[in-house]
Scaffold this motif. Structure first.
Motif, PDB file in Angstrom:
ATOM      1  N   GLY A 310       0.811  -1.225   0.000  1.00 56.40           N
ATOM      2  CA  GLY A 310       0.000   0.000   0.000  1.00 56.40           C
ATOM      3  C   GLY A 310       0.834   1.259   0.000  1.00 56.40           C
ATOM      4  N   GLY A 311       0.108   2.383   0.139  1.00 59.10           N
ATOM      5  CA  GLY A 311       0.751   3.674   0.164  1.00 59.10           C
ATOM      6  C   GLY A 311       0.716   4.262   1.569  1.00 59.10           C
ATOM      7  N   SER A 312       1.640   5.184   1.814  1.00 64.15           N
ATOM      8  CA  SER A 312       1.697   5.762   3.154  1.00 64.15           C
ATOM      9  C   SER A 312       2.486   7.062   3.114  1.00 64.15           C
ATOM     10  N   GLY A 313       2.621   7.682   4.240  1.00 64.60           N
ATOM     11  CA  GLY A 313       3.439   8.882   4.310  1.00 64.60           C
ATOM     12  C   GLY A 313       3.087   9.726   5.525  1.00 64.60           C
ATOM     13  N   MET A 314       3.747  10.867   5.616  1.00 56.10           N
ATOM     14  CA  MET A 314       3.456  11.817   6.689  1.00 56.10           C
ATOM     15  C   MET A 314       2.370  12.763   6.184  1.00 56.10           C
ATOM     16  N   VAL A 315       1.311  12.880   6.969  1.00 58.82           N
ATOM     17  CA  VAL A 315       0.150  13.666   6.536  1.00 58.82           C
ATOM     18  C   VAL A 315       0.592  15.073   6.101  1.00 58.82           C
ATOM     19  N   HIS A 316       0.192  15.457   4.906  1.00 62.23           N
ATOM     20  CA  HIS A 316       0.597  16.742   4.342  1.00 62.23           C
ATOM     21  C   HIS A 316       0.050  17.893   5.207  1.00 62.23           C
ATOM     22  N   PRO A 317       0.889  18.921   5.430  1.00 60.27           N
ATOM     23  CA  PRO A 317       0.425  20.056   6.252  1.00 60.27           C
ATOM     24  C   PRO A 317      -0.892  20.654   5.743  1.00 60.27           C
ATOM     25  N   ASN A 318      -1.083  20.655   4.430  1.00 59.47           N
ATOM     26  CA  ASN A 318      -2.336  21.208   3.886  1.00 59.47           C
ATOM     27  C   ASN A 318      -3.549  20.387   4.327  1.00 59.47           C
ATOM     28  N   VAL A 319      -3.364  19.092   4.461  1.00 57.08           N
ATOM     29  CA  VAL A 319      -4.473  18.229   4.908  1.00 57.08           C
ATOM     30  C   VAL A 319      -4.794  18.552   6.366  1.00 57.08           C
ATOM     31  N   LEU A 320      -3.746  18.703   7.176  1.00 58.30           N
ATOM     32  CA  LEU A 320      -3.974  19.052   8.586  1.00 58.30           C
ATOM     33  C   LEU A 320      -4.684  20.406   8.682  1.00 58.30           C
ATOM     34  N   ARG A 321      -4.200  21.356   7.894  1.00 53.72           N
ATOM     35  CA  ARG A 321      -4.820  22.689   7.919  1.00 53.72           C
ATOM     36  C   ARG A 321      -6.289  22.623   7.524  1.00 53.72           C
ATOM     37  N   ALA A 322      -6.597  21.806   6.513  1.00 52.06           N
ATOM     38  CA  ALA A 322      -7.999  21.682   6.066  1.00 52.06           C
ATOM     39  C   ALA A 322      -8.891  21.193   7.207  1.00 52.06           C
ATOM     40  N   CYS A 323      -8.284  20.529   8.189  1.00 49.29           N
ATOM     41  CA  CYS A 323      -9.067  20.030   9.318  1.00 49.29           C
ATOM     42  C   CYS A 323      -8.848  20.893  10.555  1.00 49.29           C
ATOM     43  N   ASN A 324      -8.343  22.084  10.352  1.00 49.65           N
ATOM     44  CA  ASN A 324      -8.096  22.993  11.477  1.00 49.65           C
ATOM     45  C   ASN A 324      -7.110  22.458  12.487  1.00 49.65           C
ATOM     46  N   VAL A 325      -6.126  21.733  12.001  1.00 45.91           N
ATOM     47  CA  VAL A 325      -5.077  21.213  12.894  1.00 45.91           C
ATOM     48  C   VAL A 325      -3.795  21.966  12.540  1.00 45.91           C
ATOM     49  N   ASP A 326      -3.118  22.449  13.544  1.00 43.95           N
ATOM     50  CA  ASP A 326      -1.924  23.254  13.315  1.00 43.95           C
ATOM     51  C   ASP A 326      -0.725  22.341  13.038  1.00 43.95           C
ATOM     52  N   PRO A 327      -0.195  22.384  11.803  1.00 42.34           N
ATOM     53  CA  PRO A 327       0.921  21.494  11.458  1.00 42.34           C
ATOM     54  C   PRO A 327       2.223  21.848  12.194  1.00 42.34           C
ATOM     55  N   GLN A 328       2.251  23.036  12.820  1.00 44.19           N
ATOM     56  CA  GLN A 328       3.430  23.391  13.631  1.00 44.19           C
ATOM     57  C   GLN A 328       3.422  22.606  14.936  1.00 44.19           C
ATOM     58  N   VAL A 329       2.235  22.202  15.364  1.00 47.54           N
ATOM     59  CA  VAL A 329       2.112  21.531  16.654  1.00 47.54           C
ATOM     60  C   VAL A 329       1.950  20.019  16.474  1.00 47.54           C
ATOM     61  N   TYR A 330       1.164  19.665  15.473  1.00 47.86           N
ATOM     62  CA  TYR A 330       0.847  18.241  15.283  1.00 47.86           C
ATOM     63  C   TYR A 330       1.458  17.697  14.002  1.00 47.86           C
ATOM     64  N   SER A 331       1.766  16.428  14.039  1.00 51.61           N
ATOM     65  CA  SER A 331       2.166  15.734  12.812  1.00 51.61           C
ATOM     66  C   SER A 331       1.540  14.351  12.860  1.00 51.61           C
ATOM     67  N   GLY A 332       1.535  13.693  11.708  1.00 49.19           N
ATOM     68  CA  GLY A 332       0.905  12.372  11.708  1.00 49.19           C
ATOM     69  C   GLY A 332       1.304  11.555  10.512  1.00 49.19           C
ATOM     70  N   PHE A 333       1.015  10.285  10.593  1.00 47.21           N
ATOM     71  CA  PHE A 333       1.233   9.439   9.416  1.00 47.21           C
ATOM     72  C   PHE A 333      -0.089   8.833   8.988  1.00 47.21           C
ATOM     73  N   ALA A 334      -0.096   8.390   7.737  1.00 55.21           N
ATOM     74  CA  ALA A 334      -1.295   7.747   7.208  1.00 55.21           C
ATOM     75  C   ALA A 334      -0.865   6.649   6.258  1.00 55.21           C
ATOM     76  N   PHE A 335      -1.756   5.712   6.066  1.00 55.56           N
ATOM     77  CA  PHE A 335      -1.459   4.656   5.098  1.00 55.56           C
ATOM     78  C   PHE A 335      -2.777   4.111   4.570  1.00 55.56           C
ATOM     79  N   GLY A 336      -2.680   3.420   3.457  1.00 54.74           N
ATOM     80  CA  GLY A 336      -3.893   2.823   2.899  1.00 54.74           C
ATOM     81  C   GLY A 336      -3.518   1.673   1.988  1.00 54.74           C
ATOM     82  N   PHE A 337      -4.384   0.677   1.964  1.00 51.85           N
ATOM     83  CA  PHE A 337      -4.097  -0.470   1.090  1.00 51.85           C
ATOM     84  C   PHE A 337      -5.399  -1.173   0.729  1.00 51.85           C
ATOM     85  N   GLY A 338      -5.312  -2.017  -0.300  1.00 56.22           N
ATOM     86  CA  GLY A 338      -6.512  -2.715  -0.786  1.00 56.22           C
ATOM     87  C   GLY A 338      -6.637  -4.111  -0.195  1.00 56.22           C
TER      88      GLY A 338
END
Ligand code: DAH
Length: 367
Positions: A310-338
């Motif tokens: 599958g695919g994965s990575g560190m959640v893009h700052p723009n995605v965090l911002r779209a959810c009102n999460v401050d990328p300066q304070v928070y970071s995250g990872f995500a992944f997905g597979f079939g």
């Protein structure tokens, strides 16, 4: 005034008319072409006839009252005539009643008859679909790692399917994903990544979720494609989350599923909603990563020793911002597979479409 005898005759005719339909039940034992409910209906009618033709308001009762007014020399004969009529009427009714009564009794016994020597009907017990079984195993692992399971809608707006996932209009990913649209402009989600946004909006951060679900793509069905399939999405956002957490989590989950020797590797890749992005592979569960199984090229990994999942990575700052999460304070990872791909690898299926054909001979193997 009608002749008294004439009146008896009229009363008899009136009864005979009504009773005609019941004549066939008199003194007969067997009844064909009669159902239990029909017989019960006839019993009711007959009871009404009895009241009407022998009761207080019947012609017969009326005639009896009339006896006293008949001339003395005719009285005895008139009385006899009424008597005969009365006997006839009650006998006819009683005979038909008896026949119907025993018919109903027999029919009820017949209905409740139970042959205890007949073999029973063993119910065919179903079982869960292989995709569901695999999904549940993976869910259990993530729940034990402290993840919540999120489900969300399959029909999405452009915003959740693309915009909030940092896939702006004109972005090539919009074409490459070949999305189905409804006539009024909604998208059938082409990936479960949409749930990342919904979940962060709803739950806020920190968050740890997996989101299993159906996704849709305009693919022509073939050995490895179906226009609908299942994905599982993972998302973890908190303070200080790094790529090491991603590798640790994906590794831990795959080790629990395929055994503790399982290794994973991340290969650099690109996804609009992660930065940096990586595809994750795991060492083949069949050959243990050697690429050779029973002196032959290993099938699931095609001799490479690795299986791409599958695919994965560190959640893009723009995605965090779209959810009102401050990328300066928070970071995250995500992944997905079939899930279908994973399932067909695990069971060496040549054709992914088998999963959707609902052929019991195939499905029964996965009890
Ligand atoms: N949504 C991607 C797909 O359908 C898979 C994926 C890649 C999900 C990277 C992610 C991710 O969450 O971070 O191919």
């Amino acid at each position: 005034m009608t002749e008294p005898k004439e009146q008896v005759k009229l009363a008899r005719e009136a009864f005979n008319n009504v009773f005609e339909r019941f004549n066939r039940f008199r003194g007969v034992q067997t009844q064909n072409n009669l159902s239990l409910s029909e017989a019960e209906g006839l019993q009711k009618e007959l009871a009404e006839i009895r009241v009407k033709h022998t009761g207080k308001k019947s012609d017969i009762t009326g005639l009896k009252k009339f006896i006293g007014q008949v001339m003395p020399e005719e009285r005895a004969e008139f009385g006899k005539l009424i008597q005969t009529l009365e006997t006839e009427v009650s006998q006819s009714i009683a005979e038909a009643e008896n026949t119907l009564k025993s018919f109903v009794e027999n029919a009820k016994i017949e209905r409740e008859k139970l042959d205890v020597t007949l073999p029973g009907n063993r119910p065919r017990v179903g079982h869960l679909h292989p995709i569901t079984l695999l999904r549940q195993r993976i869910e259990e692992i993530f729940v034990s790692l402290g993840y919540a399971i999120e489900e969300d809608r399959e029909i999405e707006t452009d915003y959740y399917n693309f915009e909030a996932l940092n896939i702006p209009e004109g972005h090539p990913a919009r074409e490459s994903q070949d999305t189905f649209y409804t006539t009024n402009g909604f998208a059938l989600r082409s990936q479960t990544s949409t749930v990342q946004i919904r979940a962060m909006e709803r739950r806020g951060v920190p968050i740890r979720i997996i989101a299993p679900g159906r996704v849709f793509r305009r693919d022509t069905p073939d050995l490895t494609h179906t226009p609908m399939f299942h994905q599982i999405e993972g998302l973890c956002v908190d303070k200080g989350i790094t790529m090491a957490h991603l590798k640790g989590t994906v590794g831990e989950w795959l080790r629990r599923l395929f055994g503790k020797e399982t290794k994973i590797r991340l290969r650099p890749s690109y996804f609009p909603f992660t930065e940096p992005s990586a595809e994750f592979d795991f060492s083949c569960f069949k050959c243990g990563g050697s690429g050779v199984f029973e002196n032959e090229r290993c099938r699931p990994c095609k001799g490479s020793g690795w299986i791409e999942l599958g695919g994965s990575g560190m959640v893009h700052p723009n995605v965090l911002r779209a959810c009102n999460v401050d990328p300066q304070v928070y970071s995250g990872f995500a992944f997905g597979f079939g899930l279908e791909r994973m399932c067909s690898l695990m069971y060496s299926l040549d054709d992914i479409r088998l999963m959707f054909e609902n052929d019991v001979r195939f499905l029964e193997q996965f009890k």
